[in-house]
Motif scaffolding. Structure first.
Motif, PDB file in Angstrom:
ATOM      1  N   ASP A   1       0.868  -1.186   0.000  1.00 54.07           N
ATOM      2  CA  ASP A   1       0.000   0.000   0.000  1.00 54.07           C
ATOM      3  C   ASP A   1       0.902   1.233   0.000  1.00 54.07           C
ATOM      4  O   ASP A   1       1.829   1.318   0.808  1.00 54.07           O
TER       5      ASP A   1
ATOM      6  N   HIS B   1      -1.909   1.862   9.224  1.00 53.93           N
ATOM      7  CA  HIS B   1      -2.388   0.528   9.623  1.00 53.93           C
ATOM      8  C   HIS B   1      -1.324  -0.519   9.356  1.00 53.93           C
ATOM      9  O   HIS B   1      -0.425  -0.314   8.531  1.00 53.93           O
TER      10      HIS B   1
ATOM     11  N   ALA C   1       1.773   0.260   7.219  1.00 55.09           N
ATOM     12  CA  ALA C   1       1.538   1.275   6.187  1.00 55.09           C
ATOM     13  C   ALA C   1       1.381   2.601   6.929  1.00 55.09           C
ATOM     14  O   ALA C   1       0.398   2.811   7.641  1.00 55.09           O
TER      15      ALA C   1
ATOM     16  N   GLU D   1       1.042   6.650   6.885  1.00 60.19           N
ATOM     17  CA  GLU D   1       0.464   7.531   5.855  1.00 60.19           C
ATOM     18  C   GLU D   1      -0.090   8.828   6.417  1.00 60.19           C
ATOM     19  O   GLU D   1      -1.294   8.980   6.596  1.00 60.19           O
TER      20      GLU D   1
ATOM     21  N   GLU E   1       2.403   7.853   1.615  1.00 58.88           N
ATOM     22  CA  GLU E   1       2.339   6.569   2.345  1.00 58.88           C
ATOM     23  C   GLU E   1       3.425   5.634   1.851  1.00 58.88           C
ATOM     24  O   GLU E   1       3.638   5.487   0.641  1.00 58.88           O
TER      25      GLU E   1
HETATM   26 MG    MG Z   1      -3.142   2.720   3.632  1.00 55.16          MG
END
Ligand code: MG
Length: 248
Positions: free
Chosen positions: A105, A168, A199, A201, A232
């Motif tokens: 991600d 997350h 991740a 961000e 991110e």
């Molecule tokens: Mg994300």
């Protein structure tokens, strides 16, 4: 429970995250005045599929597209479509890819054509805030030490950290524990361990921290209509630091 990934699993996440980074490189080439966000979405979906990946956002809680494309006052989760990018805008592109069962991600905010000083400063500071957070990531630190580093950079420039949304964990699911806030005091939350994959961000607003979701059920915008930027990376926690997986 926060998943601890083996080195083999981290290599699989790296494969997906690399495809995210390559897709963001493609986005960088495609973003220009006159292109629609829907055209970006179609090109990037084709690129991901031709490289053995599947778009992870598509169908996630019913999300209708491969990318999120969030323009100017849109914070995140902008649905691509007929909107034409205009010079002077900024556009945050967020991409999730699944490949071989694992997810990466990543997001970057791009300048469309020539941007204002305000836009350049906000985008630069948001990237700086992300990288300051990543500098802190290593085995043994509290999660909120990362959050605090991000907040310090953003607020030192007079910007606001979006608090309603967070980073997350990521791995076999797009969203896994823990939540990774972009603000908070140091010394709280779980202690990072080798093999955790996060991740991270930051979403940073030029004005106030207020956000709301539009009637489409997805697009998050600033309540004061001022600019917002988003970057991110997916990273693995290592004994000496963060291993950034979203690199091409
Ligand atoms: Mg994300």
């Amino acid at each position: 429970m926060i998943n601890i990934r083996s080195s083999e699993e981290i290599e699989l996440i790296r494969g997906s995250a690399r495809l995210v980074a390559q897709s963001l490189d493609l986005a960088a080439e495609l973003v220009r005045p006159g292109v629609t966000t829907g055209e970006l979405d179609r090109e990037i979906e084709a690129f991901i599929r031709s490289h053995g990946g599947t778009p992870e956002f598509k169908g996630f809680h019913g999300y209708p597209a491969t990318i999120c494309a969030s323009v100017d006052e849109e914070v995140v989760h902008g649905i691509p479509g007929k909107r034409v990018l205009e010079g002077g805008s900024i556009v945050g592109i967020d991409i999730g890819v699944r490949k071989n069962g694992y997810v990466g991600d990543g997001a970057r905010t791009f300048i469309v054509g020539e941007a204002s000083e305000e836009a350049l400063s906000l985008v630069g500071t948001t990237l700086d805030a992300l990288m300051a957070g990543l500098e802190v990531v290593r085995e043994g630190v509290h999660l909120s030490d990362v959050s605090n580093a991000i907040q310090q950079v953003a607020e030192s420039k007079g910007y606001s950290v979006v608090r309603a949304l967070a980073g997350h964990g990521v791995g076999t699911d797009l969203h896994e524990p823990p939540e990774v806030p972009n603000y908070g005091p140091r010394g709280f939350g779980p202690i990072l361990k080798v093999g955790m994959v996060l991740a991270i961000e930051p979403m940073i607003n030029a004005g106030g921290l207020g956000v709301k979701t539009l009637e489409d059920g997805w697009t998050v915008v600033t309540t004061d209509n001022r600019l917002s930027a988003h970057f991110e990376h997916t990273v693995a926690v290592g004994s000496e630091g963060a291993d950034i997986l979203t690199v091409a």
